[in-house]
Design a protein around this motif. Structure first.
Motif, PDB file in Angstrom:
ATOM      1  N   ALA A   1      62.271  23.277  16.099  1.00 58.12           N
ATOM      2  CA  ALA A   1      62.962  22.143  15.659  1.00 58.12           C
ATOM      3  C   ALA A   1      62.895  20.896  15.891  1.00 58.12           C
ATOM      4  O   ALA A   1      62.533  19.819  15.166  1.00 58.12           O
ATOM      5  N   VAL A   2      63.276  20.772  17.831  1.00 56.89           N
ATOM      6  CA  VAL A   2      63.041  19.573  18.197  1.00 56.89           C
ATOM      7  C   VAL A   2      61.837  19.182  17.962  1.00 56.89           C
ATOM      8  O   VAL A   2      61.745  17.559  17.517  1.00 56.89           O
ATOM      9  N   THR A   3      60.815  19.676  18.301  1.00 51.91           N
ATOM     10  CA  THR A   3      59.120  18.837  18.336  1.00 51.91           C
ATOM     11  C   THR A   3      58.813  18.175  17.417  1.00 51.91           C
ATOM     12  O   THR A   3      58.550  17.543  17.162  1.00 51.91           O
ATOM     13  N   VAL A   4      59.721  18.960  15.995  1.00 53.82           N
ATOM     14  CA  VAL A   4      59.193  19.066  14.448  1.00 53.82           C
ATOM     15  C   VAL A   4      59.968  17.327  14.870  1.00 53.82           C
ATOM     16  O   VAL A   4      59.294  16.514  14.358  1.00 53.82           O
ATOM     17  N   GLY A   5      60.590  17.242  15.102  1.00 53.48           N
ATOM     18  CA  GLY A   5      61.270  16.191  14.661  1.00 53.48           C
ATOM     19  C   GLY A   5      60.951  14.973  15.721  1.00 53.48           C
ATOM     20  O   GLY A   5      60.881  13.934  15.012  1.00 53.48           O
ATOM     21  N   VAL A   6      60.336  15.043  16.979  1.00 54.05           N
ATOM     22  CA  VAL A   6      60.062  13.929  18.052  1.00 54.05           C
ATOM     23  C   VAL A   6      58.686  13.281  17.052  1.00 54.05           C
ATOM     24  O   VAL A   6      58.121  12.239  17.361  1.00 54.05           O
ATOM     25  N   SER A   7      57.914  14.407  16.639  1.00 57.81           N
ATOM     26  CA  SER A   7      56.601  14.397  16.325  1.00 57.81           C
ATOM     27  C   SER A   7      56.563  13.432  14.979  1.00 57.81           C
ATOM     28  O   SER A   7      55.759  12.374  14.914  1.00 57.81           O
TER      29      SER A   7
ATOM     30  N   GLU B   1      57.378  -0.882   7.770  1.00 59.33           N
ATOM     31  CA  GLU B   1      58.976  -2.199   7.864  1.00 59.33           C
ATOM     32  C   GLU B   1      58.105  -2.891   9.109  1.00 59.33           C
ATOM     33  O   GLU B   1      58.890  -3.588   9.047  1.00 59.33           O
ATOM     34  N   LEU B   2      57.622  -2.013  10.302  1.00 62.91           N
ATOM     35  CA  LEU B   2      57.217  -2.459  11.643  1.00 62.91           C
ATOM     36  C   LEU B   2      55.393  -2.923  11.752  1.00 62.91           C
ATOM     37  O   LEU B   2      54.721  -2.124  10.993  1.00 62.91           O
ATOM     38  N   SER B   3      55.826  -4.058  12.806  1.00 63.25           N
ATOM     39  CA  SER B   3      54.013  -4.077  12.817  1.00 63.25           C
ATOM     40  C   SER B   3      53.080  -3.491  14.309  1.00 63.25           C
ATOM     41  O   SER B   3      54.346  -3.043  14.811  1.00 63.25           O
ATOM     42  N   ASN B   4      52.167  -2.552  14.234  1.00 63.25           N
ATOM     43  CA  ASN B   4      50.962  -2.403  15.205  1.00 63.25           C
ATOM     44  C   ASN B   4      52.569  -1.096  15.221  1.00 63.25           C
ATOM     45  O   ASN B   4      51.671  -0.648  16.484  1.00 63.25           O
ATOM     46  N   VAL B   5      52.121   0.121  14.271  1.00 67.78           N
ATOM     47  CA  VAL B   5      53.114   1.068  14.194  1.00 67.78           C
ATOM     48  C   VAL B   5      51.499   1.885  14.650  1.00 67.78           C
ATOM     49  O   VAL B   5      50.579   1.304  13.481  1.00 67.78           O
ATOM     50  N   ASN B   6      51.452   3.075  15.566  1.00 69.56           N
ATOM     51  CA  ASN B   6      50.962   4.421  15.609  1.00 69.56           C
ATOM     52  C   ASN B   6      50.378   5.257  14.758  1.00 69.56           C
ATOM     53  O   ASN B   6      51.574   5.985  14.947  1.00 69.56           O
ATOM     54  N   GLN B   7      50.672   4.578  13.326  1.00 63.13           N
ATOM     55  CA  GLN B   7      50.194   5.354  12.240  1.00 63.13           C
ATOM     56  C   GLN B   7      49.575   6.467  12.169  1.00 63.13           C
ATOM     57  O   GLN B   7      47.791   6.460  12.168  1.00 63.13           O
ATOM     58  N   LEU B   8      49.869   7.830  12.207  1.00 65.05           N
ATOM     59  CA  LEU B   8      48.200   8.905  12.648  1.00 65.05           C
ATOM     60  C   LEU B   8      48.462   9.542  11.136  1.00 65.05           C
ATOM     61  O   LEU B   8      47.534  10.865  11.176  1.00 65.05           O
ATOM     62  N   ILE B   9      49.651   9.866  10.444  1.00 67.37           N
ATOM     63  CA  ILE B   9      49.186  10.453   8.798  1.00 67.37           C
ATOM     64  C   ILE B   9      50.377   9.231   7.922  1.00 67.37           C
ATOM     65  O   ILE B   9      50.275   8.619   7.840  1.00 67.37           O
ATOM     66  N   ASP B  10      48.949   9.917   6.418  1.00 65.37           N
ATOM     67  CA  ASP B  10      49.874   9.057   5.220  1.00 65.37           C
ATOM     68  C   ASP B  10      50.733   9.134   4.685  1.00 65.37           C
ATOM     69  O   ASP B  10      50.687  11.280   4.802  1.00 65.37           O
ATOM     70  N   LYS B  11      51.147   8.418   4.180  1.00 60.07           N
ATOM     71  CA  LYS B  11      52.571   8.488   4.037  1.00 60.07           C
ATOM     72  C   LYS B  11      53.016   8.361   2.764  1.00 60.07           C
ATOM     73  O   LYS B  11      52.925   6.545   2.886  1.00 60.07           O
ATOM     74  N   THR B  12      53.304   8.611   1.535  1.00 55.55           N
ATOM     75  CA  THR B  12      53.991   7.525   0.277  1.00 55.55           C
ATOM     76  C   THR B  12      55.163   6.275   1.016  1.00 55.55           C
ATOM     77  O   THR B  12      55.721   7.454   1.674  1.00 55.55           O
TER      78      THR B  12
ATOM     79  N   ILE C   1      49.976  15.892  15.815  1.00 54.62           N
ATOM     80  CA  ILE C   1      49.604  15.699  13.530  1.00 54.62           C
ATOM     81  C   ILE C   1      49.980  16.996  13.581  1.00 54.62           C
ATOM     82  O   ILE C   1      50.163  18.064  11.643  1.00 54.62           O
ATOM     83  N   PHE C   2      48.955  17.928  14.021  1.00 53.08           N
ATOM     84  CA  PHE C   2      48.785  19.891  13.701  1.00 53.08           C
ATOM     85  C   PHE C   2      50.308  19.818  13.582  1.00 53.08           C
ATOM     86  O   PHE C   2      51.295  20.654  12.838  1.00 53.08           O
ATOM     87  N   ILE C   3      51.314  19.322  14.411  1.00 57.62           N
ATOM     88  CA  ILE C   3      53.172  19.986  14.507  1.00 57.62           C
ATOM     89  C   ILE C   3      53.607  19.365  12.733  1.00 57.62           C
ATOM     90  O   ILE C   3      54.230  19.902  12.143  1.00 57.62           O
ATOM     91  N   THR C   4      53.166  17.961  12.704  1.00 54.99           N
ATOM     92  CA  THR C   4      53.891  17.800  11.715  1.00 54.99           C
ATOM     93  C   THR C   4      53.623  18.015  10.700  1.00 54.99           C
ATOM     94  O   THR C   4      54.115  18.350   9.376  1.00 54.99           O
ATOM     95  N   GLU C   5      52.358  18.092   9.994  1.00 56.31           N
ATOM     96  CA  GLU C   5      52.108  18.768   9.017  1.00 56.31           C
ATOM     97  C   GLU C   5      51.777  20.176   8.622  1.00 56.31           C
ATOM     98  O   GLU C   5      51.830  20.858   7.623  1.00 56.31           O
TER      99      GLU C   5
ATOM    100  N   VAL D   1      54.642   9.748  14.948  1.00 58.38           N
ATOM    101  CA  VAL D   1      52.916   9.895  13.788  1.00 58.38           C
ATOM    102  C   VAL D   1      53.304   8.201  13.165  1.00 58.38           C
ATOM    103  O   VAL D   1      52.388   8.346  12.167  1.00 58.38           O
ATOM    104  N   GLY D   2      54.753   7.720  13.885  1.00 59.82           N
ATOM    105  CA  GLY D   2      55.275   6.811  12.837  1.00 59.82           C
ATOM    106  C   GLY D   2      55.811   6.688  10.930  1.00 59.82           C
ATOM    107  O   GLY D   2      55.733   5.708  10.962  1.00 59.82           O
TER     108      GLY D   2
END
Length: 199
Positions: A133-139, A87-98, A29-33, A143-144
């Motif tokens: 860059a790769v780490t951010v992409g994976v993050s 689009e998918l069910s049971n996603v581990n969504q960790l941050i808010d996103k429009t 979450i920290f990396i992606t945000e 986070v879903g």
């Protein structure tokens, strides 16, 4: 259809890791945000260093990102998909996103445009930026909020953009001349300010 299924399969593999290893979630979450702020500070630092090559690197990074963004918008017109959590069910969504078109990943494009540029200008330490860059992409997958296809496409667009811009800019005598002139005027300005403070 097969590609779409593989896209979902790989997404599930990465995103489900957050359920298996919840202790890593705060890091992702920290990396992606917040990694974007670190990148911004790095760009500012490189520019303020006043080194000719570093300033060329910053300009190349910006142009690479702009080129990638334009190409990304065109790609988004040819293909679109919403975020996995929409689009998918049971996603581990960790941050808010429009909810909107998540193809390709803008976040990934920013990092790969600049980090690939940093790597091209400095091969000895540039690999560190590529790891970031790769780490951010994976993050973004972790986070879903993006599919692997969103991230990989964004990365490829930016890598091609950075390589193209580097080919034109790295040996541009015109840009070097303009930056040298700018540097001299900047130095004169700071010298005048220092003198005015002494009076």
């Amino acid at each position: 259809m097969e590609l779409f299924q593989q896209n979902i399969k790989i997404f599930r593999m990465i995103n489900d890791l957050g359920k298996e290893y919840p202790g890593i979630n705060p890091i992702m979450i920290f990396i992606t945000e917040y990694a974007i702020y670190f990148l911004t500070l790095a760009v500012i630092f490189f520019w303020l260093s006043r080194g000719l090559r570093k300033r060329m690197m910053v300009i190349c990074g910006f142009l690479s990102f702009i080129f990638a963004e334009v190409a990304g918008k065109l790609a988004g017109m040819l293909h679109s998909n919403q975020q996995p959590f929409a689009e998918l069910s049971n996603v581990n969504q960790l941050i808010d996103k429009t909810v909107g078109n998540s193809f390709p990943s803008d976040h990934t494009m920013v990092f790969f445009a600049f980090c690939t540029t940093f790597w091209l200008f400095s091969r000895k330490t540039g690999y560190i930026w590529m790891i970031l860059a790769v780490t951010v992409g994976v993050s973004r997958i972790w986070v879903g909020v993006h599919y692997p296809f969103d991230v990989v496409t964004g990365a490829l667009i930016s890598v091609v953009s950075a390589i193209t811009m580097f080919a034109f800019i790295s040996n541009s005598s015109s840009l070097k001349s303009h930056l040298e002139t700018f540097g001299k005027k900047e130095k004169q300005l700071f010298t005048l300010k220092d003198k005015s403070r002494n009076f």
